[in-house]
Design an enzyme around this catalytic site. Sequence first.
Site, PDB file in Angstrom:
ATOM      1  N   ASP A  88      60.822 149.009 203.781  1.00  0.00           N
ATOM      2  CA  ASP A  88      61.413 148.053 204.736  1.00  0.00           C
ATOM      3  C   ASP A  88      61.987 148.770 205.954  1.00  0.00           C
ATOM      4  O   ASP A  88      62.305 148.126 206.962  1.00  0.00           O
ATOM      5  CB  ASP A  88      62.520 147.215 204.077  1.00  0.00           C
ATOM      6  CG  ASP A  88      61.953 146.110 203.190  1.00  0.00           C
ATOM      7  OD1 ASP A  88      60.716 145.981 203.089  1.00  0.00           O
ATOM      8  OD2 ASP A  88      62.764 145.372 202.587  1.00  0.00           O
TER       9      ASP A  88
ATOM     10  N   ARG B  15      50.808 135.326 200.912  1.00  0.00           N
ATOM     11  CA  ARG B  15      51.140 136.584 200.219  1.00  0.00           C
ATOM     12  C   ARG B  15      50.705 136.508 198.749  1.00  0.00           C
ATOM     13  O   ARG B  15      50.646 135.432 198.162  1.00  0.00           O
ATOM     14  CB  ARG B  15      52.655 136.854 200.343  1.00  0.00           C
ATOM     15  CG  ARG B  15      53.051 137.119 201.797  1.00  0.00           C
ATOM     16  CD  ARG B  15      54.552 137.293 201.985  1.00  0.00           C
ATOM     17  NE  ARG B  15      55.064 138.494 201.358  1.00  0.00           N
ATOM     18  CZ  ARG B  15      56.350 138.844 201.358  1.00  0.00           C
ATOM     19  NH1 ARG B  15      57.247 138.051 201.952  1.00  0.00           N
ATOM     20  NH2 ARG B  15      56.744 139.943 200.781  1.00  0.00           N
TER      21      ARG B  15
HETATM   22  O1  LIG Z   1      63.008 143.592 195.151  1.00  0.00           O
HETATM   23  C1  LIG Z   1      63.412 143.461 196.305  1.00  0.00           C
HETATM   24  O2  LIG Z   1      64.534 142.986 196.573  1.00  0.00           O
HETATM   25  C2  LIG Z   1      62.541 143.880 197.421  1.00  0.00           C
HETATM   26  C3  LIG Z   1      61.487 144.712 197.180  1.00  0.00           C
HETATM   27  C4  LIG Z   1      60.598 145.202 198.259  1.00  0.00           C
HETATM   28  O3  LIG Z   1      59.375 144.493 198.174  1.00  0.00           O
HETATM   29  P1  LIG Z   1      58.046 145.083 197.456  1.00  0.00           P
HETATM   30  O4  LIG Z   1      58.397 145.425 196.061  1.00  0.00           O
HETATM   31  O5  LIG Z   1      57.110 143.933 197.573  1.00  0.00           O
HETATM   32  O6  LIG Z   1      57.624 146.280 198.256  1.00  0.00           O
HETATM   33  C5  LIG Z   1      61.199 144.969 199.641  1.00  0.00           C
HETATM   34  O7  LIG Z   1      60.201 145.148 200.623  1.00  0.00           O
HETATM   35  C6  LIG Z   1      61.786 143.586 199.775  1.00  0.00           C
HETATM   36  O8  LIG Z   1      62.338 143.384 201.051  1.00  0.00           O
HETATM   37  C7  LIG Z   1      62.886 143.393 198.766  1.00  0.00           C
HETATM   38  C1  LIG Z   2      59.521 142.252 202.631  1.00  0.00           C
HETATM   39  C2  LIG Z   2      60.673 141.612 202.830  1.00  0.00           C
HETATM   40  O1  LIG Z   2      61.092 140.525 202.193  1.00  0.00           O
HETATM   41  P1  LIG Z   2      60.529 139.652 200.972  1.00  0.00           P
HETATM   42  O2  LIG Z   2      59.400 140.396 200.328  1.00  0.00           O
HETATM   43  O3  LIG Z   2      61.692 139.475 200.058  1.00  0.00           O
HETATM   44  O4  LIG Z   2      60.074 138.359 201.583  1.00  0.00           O
HETATM   45  C3  LIG Z   2      61.640 142.133 203.823  1.00  0.00           C
HETATM   46  O5  LIG Z   2      62.797 141.659 203.839  1.00  0.00           O
HETATM   47  O6  LIG Z   2      61.288 143.011 204.626  1.00  0.00           O
END
Ligand SMILES: O=C(O)C1=C[C@@H](OP(=O)(O)O)[C@@H](O)[C@H](O)C1
Ligand SMILES: C=C(OP(=O)(O)O)C(=O)O
Length: 421
Positions: free
Chosen positions: A306, A123
Amino acid sequence: MTRSRAVNPLTCQLDAVVRPPGSKSITNRALLCAALAPGRSTLTGALFADDTRAMTDAVVALGAAVTADPDARTLVVRGGGSPAPDAVIFARQSGTTSRFVLPAAALFGTRTVVDGAPQLRARPFGPVLDALRQLGATVEELAEPGFLPAAVSGPMRGGPVRVSGHVSSQFLSGLLMAGPLMRDGLEVSVTSELVSVPYVEMTKSVMAAFGVSVDGLSVRPGGYRARHYDIEPDASTASYFLGAAAIAGGRVTVDGLGTGSLQGDVRFADVLERMGASVSRTADSLTVSSSGALRGVDVDMADISDTAQTLAAVAVFADSPTRVRGIGFIRGKETNRVAAVVTELRRAGIDATEDEDGFTITPGLPRPTAFQTYEDHRMAMSLSLIGLRVPGTEILDPGCVAKTYPDFFTDLESLAAHDRR
Ligand SMILES: O=C(O)C1=C[C@@H](OP(=O)(O)O)[C@@H](O)[C@H](O)C1
Ligand SMILES: C=C(OP(=O)(O)O)C(=O)O
């Protein structure tokens, strides 16, 4: 290790009240703010899952002491410490942990290595590593540029910093949380469209609770204050139960997710409402009722991505197509979620197509299918919803739900005990 898990169809309409485990996103923010706050903080309602264990281990590596009581869903954090030289943080598969602790680790004069599971190594991390360099940190990319593992050391002078927002909001959230402990504070400019905006608001709220205010995207130098903090249930997790009510018919109330929720993902209920479900909201709960008759919807889910896979599963049972937009960036999550959800629905015989910024699902009758889950907890939990209507549904590698919800299958099964007979 169980290789597959059958999901049994619900035989009657639902009538259930559920309280999902604590929010992953709030737990991980509260853990970090508490670790940066001198003194003792108590976090109640915390999530105990792989992602929050990753953050717990990370803040311990940063010098905090954490006592965990999983039965009481409580974490006690003694903050204000500093990392040992050459500390290593293994963030497992957790995006939040890794993206939040990189800036926090770079506050200190010692070198900290941040690494993760192979999936996390795939990632992107370029935007946060670049931002840390702008702020005066030393950053070493130990494998490929822009990816983990990386080593960081500070201290950072702070001040103005530019970061992109179209890949993930987590880079911005991580920088903001470290901001008050930088010499000059922090003033962030976001250089591209920001995704997942509600998570940045959540970051500001949790920071405010620990005594730091953020003005726009600027933070003045200062410090966090230790406190007691109560964490609300996870709204992304709640989407599976609300989705179950929508497709199986009946009613599900999520206790603890009220109108004042910090989580954008409560807006998944608004999407179900547009599809024909009824939603009622109180100060402390969210209820979805449905006859099971749903219409398709055209919706931008950039703020609540999500829950896009949950919607894909629900959309299968509507009476017209559903188009989800604004979520091209979820190709860089635990897996390429756009491709994965389309591939799996097609495996079940559903007409699903990938679009540049999302997907389109045309409803149909899914055939009994063993769904692949791509080491993605949300693939497993979302596709389980299909099993509530279609006999012979199996979820492969069901253990992947441990990332955010180890008891998911048990709790899903207990929904059946609440069939309205
Ligand atoms: O800040 C956070 O707690 C999160 C932000 C989101 O990610 P992105 O900002 O990468 O979309 C989400 O998908 C992830 O599960 C949790
Ligand atoms: C994208 C997710 O998690 P993270 O980015 O925190 O690994 C998720 O929980 O769907």
